[in-house]
Design a protein around this motif. Sequence first.
Motif, PDB file in Angstrom:
ATOM      1  N   UNK A  73      -9.751  -5.666  -9.459  1.00 34.14           N
ATOM      2  CA  UNK A  73     -10.847  -6.726  -9.309  1.00 34.14           C
ATOM      3  C   UNK A  73     -10.085  -8.112  -9.770  1.00 34.14           C
ATOM      4  N   UNK A  74     -10.064  -9.199  -9.084  1.00 36.88           N
ATOM      5  CA  UNK A  74      -9.328 -10.132  -9.434  1.00 36.88           C
ATOM      6  C   UNK A  74      -9.809 -10.879 -10.490  1.00 36.88           C
ATOM      7  N   UNK A  83     -10.998  -8.349  -4.174  1.00 39.51           N
ATOM      8  CA  UNK A  83     -10.496  -7.220  -4.617  1.00 39.51           C
ATOM      9  C   UNK A  83      -8.979  -7.246  -3.892  1.00 39.51           C
ATOM     10  N   UNK A  84      -8.036  -6.569  -4.809  1.00 35.29           N
ATOM     11  CA  UNK A  84      -6.472  -6.744  -3.998  1.00 35.29           C
ATOM     12  C   UNK A  84      -6.172  -5.168  -4.296  1.00 35.29           C
ATOM     13  N   UNK A  85      -5.588  -4.685  -2.996  1.00 33.86           N
ATOM     14  CA  UNK A  85      -4.934  -3.234  -3.465  1.00 33.86           C
ATOM     15  C   UNK A  85      -3.443  -3.322  -2.822  1.00 33.86           C
ATOM     16  N   UNK A  86      -2.773  -2.235  -3.484  1.00 33.07           N
ATOM     17  CA  UNK A  86      -1.522  -2.096  -3.057  1.00 33.07           C
ATOM     18  C   UNK A  86      -0.920  -0.728  -3.323  1.00 33.07           C
ATOM     19  N   UNK A  87       0.174  -0.259  -2.972  1.00 32.35           N
ATOM     20  CA  UNK A  87       0.612   0.846  -3.329  1.00 32.35           C
ATOM     21  C   UNK A  87       2.304   0.723  -4.091  1.00 32.35           C
ATOM     22  N   UNK A  88       2.376   1.591  -4.941  1.00 26.12           N
ATOM     23  CA  UNK A  88       3.583   1.945  -5.356  1.00 26.12           C
ATOM     24  C   UNK A  88       4.523   3.158  -5.101  1.00 26.12           C
ATOM     25  N   UNK A  89       5.499   3.130  -4.843  1.00 24.10           N
ATOM     26  CA  UNK A  89       6.447   4.218  -4.555  1.00 24.10           C
ATOM     27  C   UNK A  89       6.943   4.967  -5.839  1.00 24.10           C
ATOM     28  N   UNK A  90       6.844   6.272  -5.901  1.00 29.18           N
ATOM     29  CA  UNK A  90       7.180   6.779  -7.075  1.00 29.18           C
ATOM     30  C   UNK A  90       8.072   8.095  -6.644  1.00 29.18           C
ATOM     31  N   UNK A  91       9.138   8.311  -7.709  1.00 26.45           N
ATOM     32  CA  UNK A  91       9.849   9.530  -7.627  1.00 26.45           C
ATOM     33  C   UNK A  91       9.292  10.741  -8.355  1.00 26.45           C
TER      34      UNK A  91
END
Length: 372
Positions: A137-138, A116-124
């Motif tokens: 899930x890769x 599993x890979x996880x990340x965040x996006x910064x949004x306005x």
Amino acid sequence: MDPQTVFCPNSACPARGLVGKGNIGVHSQKDRRYKCYECNKSFAETKGSPFYRLRTAKDLVVIVVTLLAYGCPVQAIVMAFSLDERTVLSWQRRCGKQCQDVHEHLVEQPRDLGQVQADEIRAKIQGGILWMAMAIQVEARLWLGGVLSAHRDTSLMLALVAKVRACALCRPLLFCVDGCQTYIQAIRRVFREPIRTGRSARPRLRPWDDVLIAQFVKHYARKRVVAVTRRVVQGTWAQIEALLQQTQGGGVINTAYTERLNATFRSRIAALVRRGRALARQMPTLHNAMYLVGTVYNFCTYHESLRVPLYLPYGKRRWLRRTPAIVAGITDHLWTVEELLSFRVPPPPWRPPKRRGRPSKAMRALVAQWCT
Ligand SMILES: [Zn+2]
């Protein structure tokens, strides 16, 4: 109209959510209504779907929602179809809710996740920024869900890791995350199981075996990546290499799959486009947009890297294209957006009400009929 494929949506009915039990009949062909013979209530064919009580033709709603799911600006739809902006947003809200229900019903089931890979996006958004954390899930490129928060803090990570846990079986599991320490604390806190001893005190929590954590940290200089570090936080290199081999055919620790997924979301949600002018006004709008895009991605889009060659006679070769949901074993075909929006998520099975004393004869008959 086929009553064999329909369930009763009445929450007070003992037969709720059950398909093919013979309790449903056609109430009216003209009005497209069914009837449940257990609770004697009739209900519309579209009850429980986003099309329920809409005055617009279903085809137009499907076209508009498909455009929204591929990143078409709301204003373009307003101009092209002469609709009111509030109408388009209300359809997006209904369909986002539907997609979330479908996701929770079909995707959030225990499965062997592998990596599993996880990340965040910064949004306005209007008046501030927002963080959108997502996991993938890769092996199946399956989007496992996402959460939104005004801050990139422990509660955001805990909510995301809890979503991953809802999809996980207790099998070897590799997390590849960026350098954020909060992920590691969140994973260690969520992936625990209570040891039940029968005593009344709070049970002790035991961590899951074989949860591996790897970090992929990028070092920047003048907004460019100048070096990367790969770090094993939990588990051994040998275990991690075995899982990488199984899920992505070898290679090294990376977060490339989640970054590619972020790019898909950025291109399909106008508010996430970098340096764009389109802001989402509120968090719920972005939440609905995220579930719409994510579920359409899982169920309705072929993924280029998931195709497999089919070897035909005379040396011919064809490609079998697959969606993430097909590879994950959730479905066996590509869903249309109409199929996704028309899917009716059944309510949880009926349970007899808890009462003191011996249940009545009628209640025992209901339990015998509907709870087996
Ligand atoms: Zn019923």
